[in-house]
Design a protein around this motif. Structure first.
Motif, mmCIF file in Angstrom:
data_model
loop_
_atom_site.group_PDB
_atom_site.id
_atom_site.type_symbol
_atom_site.label_atom_id
_atom_site.label_comp_id
_atom_site.label_asym_id
_atom_site.label_seq_id
_atom_site.Cartn_x
_atom_site.Cartn_y
_atom_site.Cartn_z
ATOM 1 N N ALA A 178 5.399 2.755 -0.244
ATOM 2 C CA ALA A 178 3.998 2.507 -0.002
ATOM 3 C C ALA A 178 3.432 1.716 -1.556
ATOM 4 C CB ALA A 178 2.825 3.401 0.394
ATOM 5 N N GLN A 179 2.675 0.806 -1.583
ATOM 6 C CA GLN A 179 2.258 0.598 -2.810
ATOM 7 C C GLN A 179 0.724 0.395 -2.644
ATOM 8 O OE1 GLN A 179 3.790 -3.394 -4.236
ATOM 9 N NE2 GLN A 179 5.833 -2.216 -5.154
ATOM 10 N N VAL A 180 0.179 0.798 -3.738
ATOM 11 C CA VAL A 180 -1.400 0.562 -3.827
ATOM 12 C C VAL A 180 -1.745 -0.166 -4.979
ATOM 13 C CG1 VAL A 180 -3.578 1.546 -3.906
ATOM 14 C CG2 VAL A 180 -1.996 2.570 -2.279
ATOM 15 N N ASP A 181 -2.602 -1.239 -5.066
ATOM 16 C CA ASP A 181 -2.967 -1.917 -6.218
ATOM 17 C C ASP A 181 -4.542 -1.932 -6.125
ATOM 18 O OD1 ASP A 181 -2.507 -5.068 -8.206
ATOM 19 O OD2 ASP A 181 -3.871 -3.525 -8.338
ATOM 20 N N LYS A 182 -5.477 -0.814 -6.878
ATOM 21 C CA LYS A 182 -6.866 -0.823 -6.441
ATOM 22 C C LYS A 182 -7.453 -1.933 -7.052
ATOM 23 C CE LYS A 182 -7.415 4.175 -5.749
ATOM 24 N NZ LYS A 182 -8.008 5.617 -6.235
ATOM 25 N N SER A 183 -6.836 -2.441 -8.207
ATOM 26 C CA SER A 183 -7.434 -3.452 -8.893
ATOM 27 C C SER A 183 -7.715 -4.783 -8.237
ATOM 28 C CB SER A 183 -6.861 -3.823 -10.281
ATOM 29 O OG SER A 183 -5.534 -4.182 -10.035
ATOM 30 N N SER A 184 -6.586 -5.019 -7.251
ATOM 31 C CA SER A 184 -6.642 -6.199 -6.399
ATOM 32 C C SER A 184 -6.969 -5.906 -4.887
ATOM 33 C CB SER A 184 -5.376 -6.539 -6.386
ATOM 34 O OG SER A 184 -4.787 -7.121 -7.804
ATOM 35 N N LYS A 185 -7.196 -4.561 -4.688
ATOM 36 C CA LYS A 185 -7.767 -4.297 -3.414
ATOM 37 C C LYS A 185 -6.726 -4.748 -2.332
ATOM 38 C CE LYS A 185 -12.748 -3.723 -4.219
ATOM 39 N NZ LYS A 185 -12.735 -4.454 -5.617
ATOM 40 N N TYR A 186 -5.433 -4.071 -2.674
ATOM 41 C CA TYR A 186 -4.263 -4.640 -2.010
ATOM 42 C C TYR A 186 -3.376 -3.493 -1.679
ATOM 43 C CZ TYR A 186 -0.593 -8.155 -0.890
ATOM 44 O OH TYR A 186 0.543 -9.032 -0.368
ATOM 45 N N ILE A 187 -2.809 -3.157 -0.516
ATOM 46 C CA ILE A 187 -1.957 -2.226 -0.332
ATOM 47 C C ILE A 187 -0.739 -2.811 0.593
ATOM 48 C CG2 ILE A 187 -3.598 -0.280 -0.363
ATOM 49 C CD1 ILE A 187 -2.993 -0.081 2.655
ATOM 50 N N SER A 188 0.501 -2.328 0.309
ATOM 51 C CA SER A 188 1.835 -2.734 0.711
ATOM 52 C C SER A 188 2.456 -1.573 1.463
ATOM 53 C CB SER A 188 2.461 -3.610 -0.087
ATOM 54 O OG SER A 188 1.892 -4.628 -0.614
ATOM 55 N N LEU A 189 3.396 -2.006 2.489
ATOM 56 C CA LEU A 189 4.343 -0.965 2.981
ATOM 57 C C LEU A 189 5.620 -1.801 2.720
ATOM 58 C CD1 LEU A 189 5.178 1.945 4.173
ATOM 59 C CD2 LEU A 189 4.822 0.657 6.379
#
Lengths: 112, 116
Positions: A63-74
């Motif tokens: 799981a990845q979270v990029d709060k600056s881009s407001k984007y999460i991935s699995l």
């Protein structure tokens, strides 16, 4: 605009492929990010739970979270037919008592 | 089986009838949640309890809906004067959360309601 956006798919991949599932969100108050897997006619089950930006790995799942881009991935490595399900992202505001905000879910099919 | 259980699993009713669903959470869990899921959508929060107290209700929970959790154990969700738009999967989840903490929500299998 919905608070959480998720492409519903469907997504079909061959067995062994790397799968990438994504969600975007608009509310910067979200601090907790989850991925649930839901098989047909079953309740969702929690796969991954992250709090901060960055990566979290559990077996074949990352799981990845990029709060600056407001984007999460699995990401799912070495996908298996048993991974065929609907994957739901869910988010929680900081200070919330548990009112999860879900995406629509992405339906994944892994073909043998 | 020590997971969250829901009863019934399926309910078919006619418009205007009242229906009641039951949820039995994992025994040591102090929080219980109700969500509604329609076809092709993610679950939407309806309400939640901490022990027997109902602490939050969504605006989706119209006055035809009522939920209870007597004695802080099982919960019931009643829908009065059902409408076709109430057709959905009703999901219950429970969690164990200490003060200020966030606990993992474990979901039950859901009750599928069809209103004719």
């Amino acid at each position: 605009q919905k608070e959480v956006e998720q492409d519903p798919g469907p997504l079909s991949v061959p067995e062994g492929a790397i799968v990438s599932l994504n969600c975007t969100y608009s509310n910067s108050a979200f601090q907790y990010f989850m991925w649930y897997r839901q098989y047909s006619r079953k309740g969702p089950e929690l796969l991954m739970y992250t709090y901060s930006s960055g990566n979290k790995e559990d077996g074949r799942f990352t799981a990845q979270v990029d709060k600056s881009s407001k984007y999460i991935s699995l990401f799912i490595r070495d996908s298996q037919p048993s991974d065929s399900a609907t994957y739901l992202c869910a988010m929680l505001r900081g200070g919330s008592q548990g009112n999860l905000i879900f995406g629509k879910g992405t339906k994944l099919s892994v073909k043998p | 089986d020590t997971g969250v259980s829901q009863d019934p699993r399926h309910k078919i009713t006619k418009r205007g009838q009242n229906v009641t669903f039951r949820c039995d959470p994992i025994s040591e869990h102090n929080r219980l949640y109700w969500y509604r899921q329609t076809l092709g959508q993610g679950p939407e929060f309806l309400t939640y309890f901490q022990n027997e107290a109902q602490l939050e209700k969504s605006r989706l929970l119209s006055d035809r809906f009522s939920a209870e959790r007597p004695k802080g154990s099982f919960s019931t969700l009643e829908i009065q004067r059902t409408e076709q738009g109430d057709s959905a999967m009703y999901l219950c989840a429970s969690s164990l959360a200490a003060a200020g903490g966030i606990g993992e929500q474990f979901f039950g299998p859901g009750t599928r309601l069809t209103v004719l």
